[in-house]
Design an enzyme around this catalytic site. Structure first.
Site, PDB file in Angstrom:
ATOM      1  N   THR A 135     -20.281 -40.844  14.567  1.00 49.23           N
ATOM      2  CA  THR A 135     -20.305 -41.456  15.902  1.00 49.23           C
ATOM      3  C   THR A 135     -18.910 -41.738  16.457  1.00 49.23           C
ATOM      4  OG1 THR A 135     -20.501 -43.625  14.837  1.00 49.23           O
ATOM      5  CG2 THR A 135     -22.545 -42.522  15.468  1.00 49.23           C
ATOM      6  N   GLU A 136     -17.886 -41.227  15.818  1.00 49.56           N
ATOM      7  CA  GLU A 136     -16.515 -41.603  16.167  1.00 49.56           C
ATOM      8  C   GLU A 136     -16.180 -41.396  17.640  1.00 49.56           C
ATOM      9  OE1 GLU A 136     -16.317 -40.768  11.709  1.00 49.56           O
ATOM     10  OE2 GLU A 136     -17.416 -40.021  13.447  1.00 49.56           O
ATOM     11  N   VAL A 137     -16.636 -40.283  18.233  1.00 46.32           N
ATOM     12  CA  VAL A 137     -16.248 -40.010  19.628  1.00 46.32           C
ATOM     13  C   VAL A 137     -16.781 -41.069  20.587  1.00 46.32           C
ATOM     14  CG1 VAL A 137     -16.018 -37.520  19.282  1.00 46.32           C
ATOM     15  CG2 VAL A 137     -18.224 -38.462  20.018  1.00 46.32           C
TER      16      VAL A 137
END
Length: 259
Positions: A135-137
């Site tokens: 989910t980094e973005v």
């Protein structure tokens, strides 16, 4: 050996490393990463260990980075953030290249860095309820380290979908994409993983597992001719190993061999 954020135990040639921050959903911080590195180094150096199981206590396998840890990273200099990133890089690389087989037992959500841990394990089994993803973005970050391993594991097309959308996928979808090995019901996963670990311990040569794992991790980096030459050299070397001599002798004599 005492740890603050994980549990480490060895039984029947299997080392079990359990993330133990259930109140934080086993989120990663600098200390937990350091303890994981130490635990895997301990397993690597222990001749009594043949297989490693990685799991988590509580509802989540690992929820990614700890919120306090993320807040601290915003205050770091570039050099401090680089050093911190290199610690996680070393952990992923050490698991990926460990001479022993590593199995992820995923009984809850595995998100961001937590899903990265699953990615670098050799085998991974997840309960149907688990969601996995990077989910980094969605928080302005990037899944940089895991991308290196994930492209090798499932291919560029699937990686683009997972990393660019940042969406979480079901365990069933993760299995279809090749991110995990298979889905196992929650009531059966502990016994299933234990059975797989026991099978690896008793039915396969430690040297063969080590060399095969290393071969899988290196052949993609080599041109076809060099890859084949490397494989042939490993083949020849393995034939001279005591494990191979024992295995072939048992096969020819129709004897059951327990490794």
């Amino acid at each position: 050996m005492a740890f603050s954020f994980l549990q480490y135990e060895v039984a029947a040639r299997v080392a079990t490393i359990t993330l133990n921050r259930p109140e934080k959903r086993n989120a990663l911080n600098g200390l937990l990463v350091a303890e994981l590195r130490l635990a895997f180094k301990t397993a690597a150096a222990d001749d009594a260990v043949k297989v490693v199981i990685l799991k988590g206590n509580g509802e989540a396998f690992c929820a990614g980075a700890d919120l306090e840890y993320l807040q601290q990273l915003q205050k770091n200099t570039y050099d401090e953030n680089l050093a911190d990133s290199q610690e996680l890089m070393q952990l992923f690389q050490e698991i990926y290249q460990l001479d022993k087989i590593v199995i992820a037992q995923v009984e809850g959500h595995a998100v961001a860095g937590g899903c990265g841990l699953v990615t670098v394990c050799d085998l991974s089994y997840a309960v149907p309820e688990a969601l996995l993803g990077y989910t980094e973005v969605k928080i302005g970050f990037i899944p940089a380290l895991v991308a290196v391993f994930l492209v090798r594991k499932i291919g560029e097309g699937r990686v683009r979908e997972l990393l660019l959308t940042g969406k979480l996928v079901t365990a069933a979808k993760a299995a279809i994409d090749g991110l995990i090995t298979t889905v196992i019901p929650a009531t059966e996963i502990k016994a299933h993983v234990a059975k797989v670990a026991a099978s690896l311990c008793n039915e396969a040569s430690a040297n063969s597992l080590k060399v095969t794992k290393k071969l899988i991790g290196t052949v993609l980096d080599l041109p076809l001719e060099k890859g084949l030459a490397h494989a042939a050299a490993l083949n020849a070397a393995t034939r001279g190993h005591d494990d191979c001599k024992r295995g072939i002798a048992a096969f020819l004599n129709k004897e059951k061999l327990t490794w």
